[in-house]
Enzyme design. Structure first.
Site, PDB file in Angstrom:
ATOM      1  N   ARG A  36      32.180  -9.353 -62.861  1.00  0.00           N
ATOM      2  CA  ARG A  36      33.632  -9.460 -62.848  1.00  0.00           C
ATOM      3  C   ARG A  36      34.198  -8.273 -62.079  1.00  0.00           C
ATOM      4  O   ARG A  36      33.621  -7.202 -62.049  1.00  0.00           O
ATOM      5  CB  ARG A  36      34.184  -9.448 -64.283  1.00  0.00           C
ATOM      6  CG  ARG A  36      33.901 -10.734 -65.070  1.00  0.00           C
ATOM      7  CD  ARG A  36      34.575 -10.693 -66.440  1.00  0.00           C
ATOM      8  NE  ARG A  36      34.102  -9.584 -67.253  1.00  0.00           N
ATOM      9  CZ  ARG A  36      34.766  -8.468 -67.467  1.00  0.00           C
ATOM     10  NH1 ARG A  36      35.982  -8.296 -66.964  1.00  0.00           N
ATOM     11  NH2 ARG A  36      34.246  -7.513 -68.205  1.00  0.00           N
ATOM     12  N   TYR A  81      30.753 -15.757 -58.807  1.00  0.00           N
ATOM     13  CA  TYR A  81      30.094 -15.225 -59.995  1.00  0.00           C
ATOM     14  C   TYR A  81      30.755 -15.734 -61.284  1.00  0.00           C
ATOM     15  O   TYR A  81      31.985 -15.753 -61.398  1.00  0.00           O
ATOM     16  CB  TYR A  81      30.100 -13.685 -59.991  1.00  0.00           C
ATOM     17  CG  TYR A  81      29.724 -13.138 -61.338  1.00  0.00           C
ATOM     18  CD1 TYR A  81      28.387 -13.125 -61.741  1.00  0.00           C
ATOM     19  CD2 TYR A  81      30.679 -12.730 -62.243  1.00  0.00           C
ATOM     20  CE1 TYR A  81      28.045 -12.709 -63.014  1.00  0.00           C
ATOM     21  CE2 TYR A  81      30.346 -12.301 -63.514  1.00  0.00           C
ATOM     22  CZ  TYR A  81      29.021 -12.293 -63.903  1.00  0.00           C
ATOM     23  OH  TYR A  81      28.689 -11.895 -65.158  1.00  0.00           O
ATOM     24  N   LYS A 134      36.859 -16.128 -69.725  1.00  0.00           N
ATOM     25  CA  LYS A 134      37.708 -14.946 -69.866  1.00  0.00           C
ATOM     26  C   LYS A 134      39.150 -15.233 -69.407  1.00  0.00           C
ATOM     27  O   LYS A 134      40.104 -14.776 -70.033  1.00  0.00           O
ATOM     28  CB  LYS A 134      37.136 -13.774 -69.060  1.00  0.00           C
ATOM     29  CG  LYS A 134      35.689 -13.415 -69.383  1.00  0.00           C
ATOM     30  CD  LYS A 134      35.500 -13.025 -70.823  1.00  0.00           C
ATOM     31  CE  LYS A 134      34.129 -12.377 -71.030  1.00  0.00           C
ATOM     32  NZ  LYS A 134      33.915 -12.017 -72.446  1.00  0.00           N
ATOM     33  N   HIS A 179      38.258 -11.344 -78.402  1.00  0.00           N
ATOM     34  CA  HIS A 179      36.934 -11.153 -77.801  1.00  0.00           C
ATOM     35  C   HIS A 179      35.938 -10.893 -78.930  1.00  0.00           C
ATOM     36  O   HIS A 179      35.463  -9.768 -79.097  1.00  0.00           O
ATOM     37  CB  HIS A 179      37.019  -9.977 -76.830  1.00  0.00           C
ATOM     38  CG  HIS A 179      35.842  -9.818 -75.937  1.00  0.00           C
ATOM     39  ND1 HIS A 179      35.569  -8.655 -75.257  1.00  0.00           N
ATOM     40  CD2 HIS A 179      34.852 -10.676 -75.591  1.00  0.00           C
ATOM     41  CE1 HIS A 179      34.474  -8.798 -74.543  1.00  0.00           C
ATOM     42  NE2 HIS A 179      34.009 -10.021 -74.729  1.00  0.00           N
ATOM     43  N   SER A 206      31.237  -3.831 -74.366  1.00  0.00           N
ATOM     44  CA  SER A 206      29.961  -4.249 -73.782  1.00  0.00           C
ATOM     45  C   SER A 206      28.855  -3.255 -74.147  1.00  0.00           C
ATOM     46  O   SER A 206      29.127  -2.106 -74.505  1.00  0.00           O
ATOM     47  CB  SER A 206      30.087  -4.372 -72.267  1.00  0.00           C
ATOM     48  OG  SER A 206      30.561  -3.164 -71.736  1.00  0.00           O
ATOM     49  N   CYS A 262      26.914  -3.252 -76.736  1.00  0.00           N
ATOM     50  CA  CYS A 262      26.742  -2.975 -78.165  1.00  0.00           C
ATOM     51  C   CYS A 262      25.938  -4.073 -78.859  1.00  0.00           C
ATOM     52  O   CYS A 262      25.703  -4.013 -80.070  1.00  0.00           O
ATOM     53  CB  CYS A 262      28.088  -2.813 -78.851  1.00  0.00           C
ATOM     54  SG  CYS A 262      28.924  -1.276 -78.407  1.00  0.00           S
ATOM     55  N   ASP A 319      31.101 -14.778 -78.307  1.00  0.00           N
ATOM     56  CA  ASP A 319      31.959 -14.058 -77.363  1.00  0.00           C
ATOM     57  C   ASP A 319      33.459 -14.180 -77.630  1.00  0.00           C
ATOM     58  O   ASP A 319      34.174 -13.208 -77.497  1.00  0.00           O
ATOM     59  CB  ASP A 319      31.662 -14.524 -75.936  1.00  0.00           C
ATOM     60  CG  ASP A 319      32.189 -13.560 -74.879  1.00  0.00           C
ATOM     61  OD1 ASP A 319      32.154 -12.343 -75.124  1.00  0.00           O
ATOM     62  OD2 ASP A 319      32.656 -14.025 -73.822  1.00  0.00           O
ATOM     63  N   ARG A 365      22.166 -13.410 -65.853  1.00  0.00           N
ATOM     64  CA  ARG A 365      22.691 -14.194 -66.979  1.00  0.00           C
ATOM     65  C   ARG A 365      21.883 -15.440 -67.282  1.00  0.00           C
ATOM     66  O   ARG A 365      21.193 -15.973 -66.412  1.00  0.00           O
ATOM     67  CB  ARG A 365      24.123 -14.657 -66.631  1.00  0.00           C
ATOM     68  CG  ARG A 365      25.108 -13.532 -66.411  1.00  0.00           C
ATOM     69  CD  ARG A 365      25.585 -12.967 -67.706  1.00  0.00           C
ATOM     70  NE  ARG A 365      26.351 -11.735 -67.544  1.00  0.00           N
ATOM     71  CZ  ARG A 365      27.290 -11.341 -68.405  1.00  0.00           C
ATOM     72  NH1 ARG A 365      27.579 -12.095 -69.452  1.00  0.00           N
ATOM     73  NH2 ARG A 365      27.916 -10.200 -68.224  1.00  0.00           N
TER      74      ARG A 365
HETATM   75  O1  TSX Z   1      21.947  -5.283 -80.091  1.00  0.00           O
HETATM   76  C1  TSX Z   1      21.695  -4.239 -80.668  1.00  0.00           C
HETATM   77  N1  TSX Z   1      22.035  -4.114 -82.005  1.00  0.00           N
HETATM   78  C2  TSX Z   1      22.758  -5.212 -82.714  1.00  0.00           C
HETATM   79  C3  TSX Z   1      21.773  -6.193 -83.169  1.00  0.00           C
HETATM   80  C4  TSX Z   1      22.028  -7.119 -84.076  1.00  0.00           C
HETATM   81  N2  TSX Z   1      21.097  -3.217 -79.988  1.00  0.00           N
HETATM   82  C5  TSX Z   1      20.804  -3.322 -78.560  1.00  0.00           C
HETATM   83  C6  TSX Z   1      22.003  -2.722 -77.830  1.00  0.00           C
HETATM   84  C7  TSX Z   1      22.018  -3.037 -76.382  1.00  0.00           C
HETATM   85  C8  TSX Z   1      22.625  -4.361 -76.083  1.00  0.00           C
HETATM   86  C9  TSX Z   1      20.786  -2.064 -80.657  1.00  0.00           C
HETATM   87  N3  TSX Z   1      20.226  -0.944 -80.224  1.00  0.00           N
HETATM   88  C10 TSX Z   1      21.095  -1.919 -82.011  1.00  0.00           C
HETATM   89  C11 TSX Z   1      21.717  -2.972 -82.721  1.00  0.00           C
HETATM   90  O2  TSX Z   1      21.992  -2.867 -83.920  1.00  0.00           O
HETATM   91  N4  TSX Z   1      20.698  -0.680 -82.390  1.00  0.00           N
HETATM   92  C12 TSX Z   1      20.172  -0.096 -81.288  1.00  0.00           C
HETATM   93  C13 TSX Z   1      19.604   1.274 -81.228  1.00  0.00           C
HETATM   94  C14 TSX Z   1      18.159   1.210 -81.608  1.00  0.00           C
HETATM   95  C15 TSX Z   1      17.197   0.942 -80.641  1.00  0.00           C
HETATM   96  C16 TSX Z   1      15.845   0.897 -81.020  1.00  0.00           C
HETATM   97  C17 TSX Z   1      15.476   1.131 -82.332  1.00  0.00           C
HETATM   98  C18 TSX Z   1      16.445   1.391 -83.283  1.00  0.00           C
HETATM   99  C19 TSX Z   1      17.776   1.421 -82.914  1.00  0.00           C
HETATM  100  N5  TSX Z   1      14.152   1.146 -82.789  1.00  0.00           N
HETATM  101  C20 TSX Z   1      13.011   0.849 -82.115  1.00  0.00           C
HETATM  102  O3  TSX Z   1      13.080   0.553 -80.962  1.00  0.00           O
HETATM  103  C21 TSX Z   1      11.753   0.871 -82.877  1.00  0.00           C
HETATM  104 MN    MN Z   2      32.465 -10.863 -73.499  1.00  0.00          MN
END
Ligand code: TSX
Ligand code: MN
Length: 586
Positions: free
Chosen positions: A71, A199, A208, A228, A250, A252, A279, A371
């Site tokens: 975007r 895209y 969106k 959102h 984004s 998270c 989403d 994607r």
């Molecule tokens: O999506 C994530 N969530 C929500 C899941 C339901 N991610 C990935 C974020 C990038 C898109 C996460 N990353 C989350 C999370 O709750 N927490 C983390 C951080 C994290 C990464 C790795 C580990 C623990 C926490 N542990 C190992 O890799 C072993």
């Molecule tokens: Mn979105």
């Protein structure tokens, strides 16, 4: 042949055809036969590439132009009459001026091409939530993507009848010229115009552009909300299903949370999580005084990299048939790959640019914003209520962000107005993947910064005003899965274990869980979160729930600076909440 006698549709199609000069006009009826024909045509030109029919039945690969992979917020405009109604967080241009500019760009741009007329519905056709749209496009990729992401076809014209109440969308790839790329919204005309991009986020106008930017304006005018947000249902061992909606910036893991798999300890006891949407949520006051929500979409347009059997097996399963992949790696066996799918970059594969790829040369095989476009019904945990035209009742609204230290694992707002404040101060710290600068705080209120179709100050007031329309308001929470220890390690296991936090949230909504006061809101007590088999001890949880007053005082300064942007449009109630927070921190 035209699929409707609706004069508003017919006049608009002929007006836009006169402007863009397509060789022919094809009306999309939504039938498999027509879609098959279009897919065959796109495969003949290379616009779509057929994948391995045994391993990925019905799946295709698309590569976008390398200059057209995301975007473009800098070229996204809200063209309402008054600049102050777009507000400081949107690009604005006067409607007349923008229409004139666009007319030049669109003039003759479909010469030698076909214009497809796509009738589509956001939400189930006939639902009280449903809104209809007609998108005109010169891209088969758009047609086949809209077939997945929306309810598309002639039944939409039947439901629309003679009404003028539909959202007009005009899209042309034109020359894919990034200097003449525009994504433009005219809220007073219910019109969206997108040009010089192919895209997804810029051209699937139901998503969106309509379901967030235009719909947020409709919600303001009609007394509902376009957000959102993911929607998920949590089924407890008693078989009760309770729903929450959650907004995250984004990176998270919103799609991962929407399709969460409970930890083994919870599964044994009978807990289940059901995905309603990943989403977008449309929320309306229901006849019973609760707030009800639908996911207006019909598929997932998810970021591929990082999606794996570990991080999100449900999303991966959803992509195993009838899916469009965009800008991923094509393997020699006609299947696909992306970074973070597994630890084995394939040999003899083709990268997202269509070139032979050597994983050893350090380059990425898939574009970081590559994607999958997958039908929602493919998802193993899709909610039985996904197609319910009445939606689902929302008990909790959850905001979140990626914060190393400031935000605790979870806290609850004291009331609706405080909850709106919590949403308005949402922020996320950048990861290396996003920009290069790590740990920079980005404000993203309600995760709507790029998606609110009007002044964000008025939007916050609309949130506050919902308290007068909804008798049994959802409770509002904030979560942070991303707290770091002194060495920079994540201290919360995240992913499925997040259900432990969601259980407390639902407990709070149904008067089944305890909390204690803090300067920022209600916190769980350590014993209120089930840590069994989590690998997290009580001391670590105490750390995760710690509220550092000095960090929050810095946070207040950041909020004041951000709020200053909105001047007179900042609701008095939010300014008062900020003052309360300041006082609580002393
Ligand atoms: O999506 C994530 N969530 C929500 C899941 C339901 N991610 C990935 C974020 C990038 C898109 C996460 N990353 C989350 C999370 O709750 N927490 C983390 C951080 C994290 C990464 C790795 C580990 C623990 C926490 N542990 C190992 O890799 C072993
Ligand atoms: Mn979105």
């Amino acid at each position: 042949m035209a699929l409707t006698t609706n004069t508003h549709v017919l006049e608009w199609v002929s007006e836009m055809a006169a402007l863009t000069q397509p060789d022919q006009i094809v009306w999309i009826d939504g039938s498999e036969a027509q879609l098959d024909m279009l897919r065959a045509e796109a495969m003949a030109t290379g616009e779509l590439i057929r994948l391995n029919e045994e391993k990925l039945p019905g799946c295709v690969l698309h590569r976008s132009d390398p200059n057209d992979v995301a975007r473009v917020e800098s070229r996204t405009f809200i063209c309402c009459e008054k600049e102050e109604d777009a507000g400081p967080t949107n690009n604005w241009m006067a409607p007349d001026e923008m229409y004139a500019k666009l007319r030049e760009i669109y003039a003759g741009c479909m010469a030698g091409r076909t214009m497809y007329v796509i009738p589509y519905s956001m939400s189930v056709v006939g639902s009280p939530f449903a809104k209809y749209g007609v998108e005109l496009t010169d891209s088969i990729y758009v047609v086949v993507s809209m077939a997945i992401m929306t309810r598309m076809g002639k039944e939409v014209f039947a439901a629309l009848g003679d009404s003028a109440d539909f959202i007009k969308g005009l899209h042309s790839k034109a020359q894919l010229d990034p200097e003449k790329r525009y994504i433009v919204h005219f809220p007073q005309d219910n019109t969206i115009m997108s040009v010089n991009s192919g895209y997804g986020g810029n051209v699937l106008l139901g998503k969106k552009c309509f379901a967030l930017r235009i719909a947020s304006c409709l919600g303001r005018d009609e007394g509902w909300m376009a957000e959102h947000m993911l929607i998920l249902g949590i089924e407890n061992p008693q078989g009760e299903v309770r729903y929450l909606a959650a907004a995250f910036p984004s990176a998270c893991g919103k799609t991962n949370l929407a399709m969460l798999i409970p930890p083994e300890h919870y599964r044994r006891k009978g807990w289940k999580v059901w995905c309603v949407g990943d989403d977008i949520a449309w929320l309306r006051p229901g006849p019973d005084g609760r707030l009800w929500a639908v996911n207006p979409e019909n598929g997932f347009f998810g970021v591929a990299p990082g999606t794996s059997a570990k991080s999100n097996p449900n999303a991966l399963a959803a992509t195993m048939k009838n899916t469009i992949f965009t800008n991923v790696v094509l393997k020699a066996d006609g299947t696909v790959w992306w970074e973070g799918m597994d630890k084995n970059p394939p040999e003899g594969a083709i990268n997202w640019l269509g070139e032979p790829w050597d994983p050893a040369d350090g380059s990425k095989g898939a574009h970081p914003n590559s994607r999958f476009t997958a039908p929602a019904i493919n998802c193993p945990c899709i909610s039985p209520e996904f197609e319910n035209p009445q939606g689902v009742p929302i008990s909790a609204i959850v905001f979140g962000g990626r914060r190393a230290k400031t935000a605790p694992l979870v806290y609850q707002s004291r009331n609706w107005a405080h909850g709106v404040f919590v949403g308005s101060i949402m922020a996320s710290e950048t990861t290396a993947a996003a920009t290069g600068a790590v740990g920079v705080v980005r404000r993203d209120p309600m995760a709507m910064l790029p998606f609110c179709g009007y002044n964000m100050g008025d939007y916050w007031q609309h949130w506050l005003d919902m308290a007068g329309r909804v008798e049994k308001l959802p409770k509002i929470f904030n979560v942070n899965w991303f707290r770091l220890d002194e060495e920079g390690n994540f201290i919360w296991p995240g992913f499925g274990d997040n259900l432990r936090v969601l259980e407390w949230i639902m407990g709070r909504c149904f008067d089944e869980a305890e909390a204690e006061e803090s300067p920022i809101g209600y916190l769980p007590k350590v014993e209120d979160i089930d840590l069994e088999e989590s690998g997290v001890d009580a001391q670590t949880l105490r750390e995760l729930l710690n509220v550092d007053r000095e960090l929050w005082k810095q946070e207040v300064e950041g909020i004041e600076e951000f709020y200053a942007m909105f001047g007179e449009k900042l609701p008095e109630t939010l300014r008062a909440e900020l003052e309360k927070l300041k006082k609580n921190l002393e």
